[in-house]
Design a protein around this motif. Structure first.
Motif, mmCIF file in Angstrom:
data_model
loop_
_atom_site.group_PDB
_atom_site.id
_atom_site.type_symbol
_atom_site.label_atom_id
_atom_site.label_comp_id
_atom_site.label_asym_id
_atom_site.label_seq_id
_atom_site.Cartn_x
_atom_site.Cartn_y
_atom_site.Cartn_z
ATOM 1 N N THR A 261 -7.911 10.024 -4.056
ATOM 2 C CA THR A 261 -8.647 8.849 -3.823
ATOM 3 C C THR A 261 -8.056 7.841 -4.591
ATOM 4 N N LEU A 262 -7.613 8.436 -6.394
ATOM 5 C CA LEU A 262 -6.678 7.549 -6.865
ATOM 6 C C LEU A 262 -5.367 7.913 -6.539
ATOM 7 N N LEU B 119 -5.877 0.248 -11.309
ATOM 8 C CA LEU B 119 -5.680 1.656 -11.230
ATOM 9 C C LEU B 119 -6.842 1.723 -12.636
ATOM 10 N N GLN C 13 -10.699 -0.088 -11.370
ATOM 11 C CA GLN C 13 -11.067 1.083 -10.229
ATOM 12 C C GLN C 13 -12.483 3.006 -10.442
ATOM 13 N N SER C 14 -11.001 3.033 -11.232
ATOM 14 C CA SER C 14 -11.175 4.840 -11.545
ATOM 15 C C SER C 14 -12.898 4.402 -12.638
ATOM 16 N N ARG D 14 -15.506 3.784 -10.082
ATOM 17 C CA ARG D 14 -15.600 5.133 -9.414
ATOM 18 C C ARG D 14 -16.563 6.267 -10.715
ATOM 19 N N ASP E 194 0.870 8.436 0.176
ATOM 20 C CA ASP E 194 -0.342 8.608 1.069
ATOM 21 C C ASP E 194 -0.230 10.179 1.517
ATOM 22 N N GLU F 149 -5.872 4.255 -3.613
ATOM 23 C CA GLU F 149 -6.437 3.853 -4.716
ATOM 24 C C GLU F 149 -4.781 3.110 -5.160
ATOM 25 N N THR F 150 -3.634 4.068 -6.093
ATOM 26 C CA THR F 150 -2.438 3.016 -6.093
ATOM 27 C C THR F 150 -1.519 2.598 -5.017
ATOM 28 N N LYS G 157 -2.695 0.665 -2.196
ATOM 29 C CA LYS G 157 -2.652 0.263 -2.303
ATOM 30 C C LYS G 157 -2.680 -1.269 -3.190
ATOM 31 N N ILE G 158 -3.022 -0.976 -4.271
ATOM 32 C CA ILE G 158 -2.732 -1.700 -5.208
ATOM 33 C C ILE G 158 -0.894 -2.250 -5.023
#
Length: 266
Positions: A170-171, A208, A211-212, A215, A3, A174-175, A177-178
């Motif tokens: 963004t990626l 990941l 999702q990529s 997206r 983050d 996502e990482t 969160k996973i």
């Protein structure tokens, strides 16, 4: 940890750097990247520090925000410093204890490399922190315009680079969160052998990638729904304007480039 990465993010501010033409900022960064590692003279490095520090102050980016985002990068810079510190065997011995021997050449070389990397990352971060993705795309396209002579799709290339920069945060989000979801299910990424840790990354990489691709597909559908058909025949709603501040900034970095060449042979 993910983050806190600031590369690819935009922070709106009413500053001189934000108002600069994106073409000027891209030229400045290009000159800085090319010539920063050309010379290791103290005068050149001091001038680079002054230029980078001035740009950071004029950008009005909060210091706490930048320091928070540099935590992960600082680990890489420190590791690079240690690598040169212990691997360089030149100069006089500064520290000698048991198996540990540190030479003055390693200390100097490690410091130079760490400083250069820090300045480079700071300048690259300032580009994305002070430039919107749209302006960045327009600036890249205008600078690459001469390549249209050899039929290079400059608009598409600029758009791809801008989207890639935009989706870095963004990626990473996502990482993060996973990783948290897998840890909540009992996954452990910090214990076991190196092979065990590498295998534990599979439950992260597969979602990941899925999702990529999803997206990317959503983005492509959204662009087609809005009538996007490439750069041919497209017009600009906002035209870029070159100001005196842009010429001054590029001129200062050209002076920096000339200094590196001069002190290279001193």
């Amino acid at each position: 940890m993910f983050d806190n990465v600031i590369i690819g993010q935009y922070v709106p501010r009413d500053s001189v750097i934000h108002k600069m033409d994106p073409r000027a900022k891209l030229l400045v960064l290009l000159i800085f990247i090319v010539f920063l590692f050309t010379s290791r003279h103290p005068v050149v490095l001091a001038f680079a520090v002054v230029l980078t520090g001035t740009a950071f102050l004029l950008s009005k980016i909060p210091v706490r925000y930048f320091i928070k985002g540099m935590r992960f990068i600082a680990i890489l810079i420190f590791f690079t410093f240690l690598l040169h510190l212990f691997m360089t065997r030149e100069g006089t011995i500064v520290v000698e204890w048991s198996w540990l021997t540190i030479y003055s050449g390693g200390l100097i070389e490690g410091s130079f490399i760490a400083l250069r990397l820090f300045l480079l990352i700071l300048m690259a971060s300032l580009l994305t922190l002070t430039t919107t993705p749209i302006d960045l795309t327009d600036g890249m396209e205008m600078l690459m315009k001469p390549l249209k002579i050899v039929r290079v799709p400059t608009h598409e290339l600029a758009l791809m680079m801008s989207i890639a920069l935009r989706f870095i945060p963004t990626l990473l989000g996502e990482t993060s969160k996973i990783v948290k979801a897998q840890m909540a299910r009992g996954a452990n990424f910090s214990k076991g052998s190196l092979w065990t840790r590498l295998k534990s990354l599979i439950p992260i990489l597969i979602p990941l990638f899925v999702q990529s691709f999803k997206r990317a597909e959503d983005l492509a559908i959204a662009m087609e729904a809005r009538g996007y058909g490439g750069g041919e025949g497209r017009t600009k709603f906002r035209l870029l304007s070159w100001r005196k501040m842009d010429s001054l900034a590029v001129g200062l970095f050209i002076v920096f480039a000339m200094l590196t060449v001069v002190f290279r042979f001193v």
